[in-house]
Design a protein around this motif. Structure first.
Motif, short mmCIF file in Angstrom:
data_model
loop_
_atom_site.label_atom_id
_atom_site.label_comp_id
_atom_site.label_asym_id
_atom_site.label_seq_id
_atom_site.Cartn_x
_atom_site.Cartn_y
_atom_site.Cartn_z
N ALA A 194 15.02 25.37 -88.17
CA ALA A 194 14.99 25.46 -89.63
C ALA A 194 16.32 25.00 -90.22
N PHE A 195 17.42 25.37 -89.59
CA PHE A 195 18.74 24.91 -90.06
C PHE A 195 18.80 23.38 -90.01
N SER A 196 18.34 22.82 -88.92
CA SER A 196 18.34 21.37 -88.76
C SER A 196 17.44 20.71 -89.80
N SER A 197 16.30 21.32 -90.08
CA SER A 197 15.36 20.77 -91.06
C SER A 197 15.95 20.80 -92.47
N VAL A 198 16.72 21.83 -92.77
CA VAL A 198 17.38 21.89 -94.08
C VAL A 198 18.32 20.69 -94.25
N GLN A 199 19.07 20.39 -93.20
CA GLN A 199 19.97 19.24 -93.27
C GLN A 199 19.19 17.94 -93.43
N GLN A 200 18.09 17.83 -92.72
CA GLN A 200 17.26 16.62 -92.82
C GLN A 200 16.68 16.48 -94.22
N LEU A 201 16.18 17.59 -94.78
CA LEU A 201 15.60 17.56 -96.11
C LEU A 201 16.66 17.23 -97.16
N SER A 202 17.84 17.76 -96.99
CA SER A 202 18.93 17.45 -97.90
C SER A 202 19.21 15.95 -97.92
N GLY A 203 19.28 15.34 -96.75
CA GLY A 203 19.52 13.90 -96.68
C GLY A 203 18.43 13.09 -97.37
N MET A 204 17.18 13.49 -97.14
CA MET A 204 16.05 12.80 -97.77
C MET A 204 16.12 12.86 -99.29
N LEU A 205 16.33 14.06 -99.81
CA LEU A 205 16.29 14.24 -101.26
C LEU A 205 17.54 13.69 -101.94
N ARG A 206 18.67 13.78 -101.27
CA ARG A 206 19.88 13.19 -101.84
C ARG A 206 19.75 11.67 -101.96
N GLU A 207 19.12 11.06 -100.97
CA GLU A 207 18.90 9.60 -101.03
C GLU A 207 17.89 9.27 -102.13
N LYS A 208 16.83 10.06 -102.22
CA LYS A 208 15.78 9.79 -103.20
C LYS A 208 16.28 9.88 -104.63
N TYR A 209 17.13 10.90 -104.88
CA TYR A 209 17.60 11.12 -106.25
C TYR A 209 18.99 10.52 -106.52
N HIS A 224 27.55 30.65 -80.15
CA HIS A 224 26.39 29.81 -80.46
C HIS A 224 25.98 29.98 -81.92
N ALA A 225 25.98 31.23 -82.38
CA ALA A 225 25.63 31.51 -83.77
C ALA A 225 26.63 30.86 -84.73
N LEU A 226 27.89 30.95 -84.39
CA LEU A 226 28.93 30.38 -85.25
C LEU A 226 28.80 28.86 -85.31
N LYS A 227 28.51 28.24 -84.18
CA LYS A 227 28.31 26.80 -84.14
C LYS A 227 27.13 26.40 -85.03
N THR A 228 26.07 27.20 -85.02
CA THR A 228 24.90 26.92 -85.87
C THR A 228 25.25 27.07 -87.34
N ALA A 229 26.00 28.12 -87.68
CA ALA A 229 26.41 28.33 -89.07
C ALA A 229 27.29 27.19 -89.55
N LEU A 230 28.13 26.67 -88.67
CA LEU A 230 29.02 25.57 -89.03
C LEU A 230 28.29 24.25 -89.18
N SER A 231 27.02 24.19 -88.79
CA SER A 231 26.24 22.96 -88.96
C SER A 231 25.82 22.76 -90.41
N MET A 232 25.94 23.79 -91.24
CA MET A 232 25.64 23.68 -92.66
C MET A 232 26.82 23.06 -93.40
N ASP A 233 26.53 22.39 -94.51
CA ASP A 233 27.61 21.82 -95.33
C ASP A 233 28.57 22.91 -95.79
N LEU A 274 23.66 20.16 -101.35
CA LEU A 274 24.32 20.51 -100.09
C LEU A 274 23.66 21.75 -99.51
N THR A 275 23.95 22.03 -98.25
CA THR A 275 23.21 23.07 -97.53
C THR A 275 24.06 24.28 -97.18
#
Length: 340
Positions: free
Chosen positions: A323-338, A22-31, A8-9
């Protein structure tokens, strides 16, 4: 353990935004969201300033953005501070020092897997704040001893506020200064630091951990009584992966590792892509697997995050948000892979 893993992120709290919503909305985009610290919005939002609220002896000049210390003022204000030592509100972050913290506290976050807070740790605070002689207050024995208990109280009060919103709340103690302990020039050695950090963490409620972006002695850090460790693996992959025995002990004790893999600096971010970053991270995991660490056990106790905070990009908050968005994308990729 109430701290989630499973890739999770989350992210660092210091953000370049000048718009709190705007900052709070971005922070809330993390798991696992957190309340942002926004020094570009206001000097009160600086992480050292927030930690300094009600600390006796502090000389704060908001207009000139300076934070200093006076021993005479410390002596004069200490009695009043001690009179408030059993008052939780005295140790909380006031709305003047962070309006976004109080907006976060007003939200319904009970459905999140966890939420997170943070406060500057005593080593970094003590290195950064200079007295009337331009000397770090970390070197003042009386001040340092008081500072350990003061910061522990501040962390506990914030953690209890967050646990009222989500039972799985936890705290990062931000300690960028830990990497300087191992310099011959620091004037405060790692033996003394280990003893005093053990005392400090004995006063800090769980779950708690350390976040830092630098490169300390990882045996030292992994040997502290922590529930979670957040680090910049993007920069420190080769060094960190050489500490497999300490990493294994940390994981076996239930510790969670936050792998900071997505760069937030404009130039570094632009030259990378998700597949390359995934390969870099997985290479670390495979090195550790060859040294006896079970990958699936490790991933169960792992989270993902950006590598560092960044306040100075030419595009202001845009790269950080990517970068925040990329973390979420990477999390999805690796969670599916493993298969997580």
């Amino acid at each position: 353990m109430s701290i989630p893993g499973n890739l999770l992120t989350t992210a660092m709290a210091v953000m370049p935004h000048t718009d709190a919503e705007h900052a709070l909305k971005t922070a809330l985009s993390m798991d696992v969201p957190f309340w942002p610290q926004l020094p570009n919005l206001c000097y009160y939002e600086d992480m050292y300033v927030q930690a300094a609220e009600h600390f006796p002896g502090i000389l704060l000049d908001v207009n000139n953005r300076t934070l200093k210390f006076s021993m005479d003022k410390f002596i004069m204000e200490l009695e009043e501070t001690m009179a408030h030592f059993d008052d939780p509100s005295w140790f909380d972050i006031s709305e003047s020092y962070s309006s976004v913290y109080h907006r976060f506290l007003a939200m319904d976050l009970s459905d999140r897997p966890a939420i997170r807070g943070q406060l500057e740790g005593p080593i970094s605070f003590g290195f950064n704040i200079l007295d009337q002689d331009e000397r770090p207050i970390l070197f003042e024995d009386t001040v340092r001893s008081f500072m350990l208990e003061f910061m522990a109280k501040r962390i506990n009060v914030q953690l209890n506020r967050l646990k009222a919103l989500n039972q799985n709340a936890f705290m990062f103690v931000d300690e960028p200064g830990l990497q300087y302990l191992f310099s011959a020039m620091s004037g405060y050695n790692d033996i003394k630091a280990k003893k005093e950090l053990d005392i400090f963490f004995s006063m800090v409620e769980r779950p708690r951990g350390i976040h830092l972006c630098g490169n300390p002695d990882w045996d030292f850090l992994l040997g502290l009584d922590l529930d979670i460790l957040s680090l910049d693996i993007y920069t420190n992959a080769e060094v960190f992966s050489s500490y497999a025995p300490s990493i294994k002990r940390f994981l076996n004790s239930g510790g969670v590792i936050v792998w900071g893999i997505i760069p937030t600096g404009f130039e570094s971010f632009e030259k990378e892509n998700i597949n390359l970053l995934a390969a870099q991270l997985e290479n670390v995991w495979h090195i550790l697997a060859k040294k006896g660490i079970d990958i699936h056990h490790m991933l169960k106790q792992s989270m993902l995050s950006p590598a560092t905070c960044c306040l100075v990009n030419p595009d202001k908050e845009k790269t950080v948000e990517k970068a925040f968005s990329s973390v979420q994308q990477l999390s999805g990729m690796l969670r599916e892979k493993y298969g997580i």
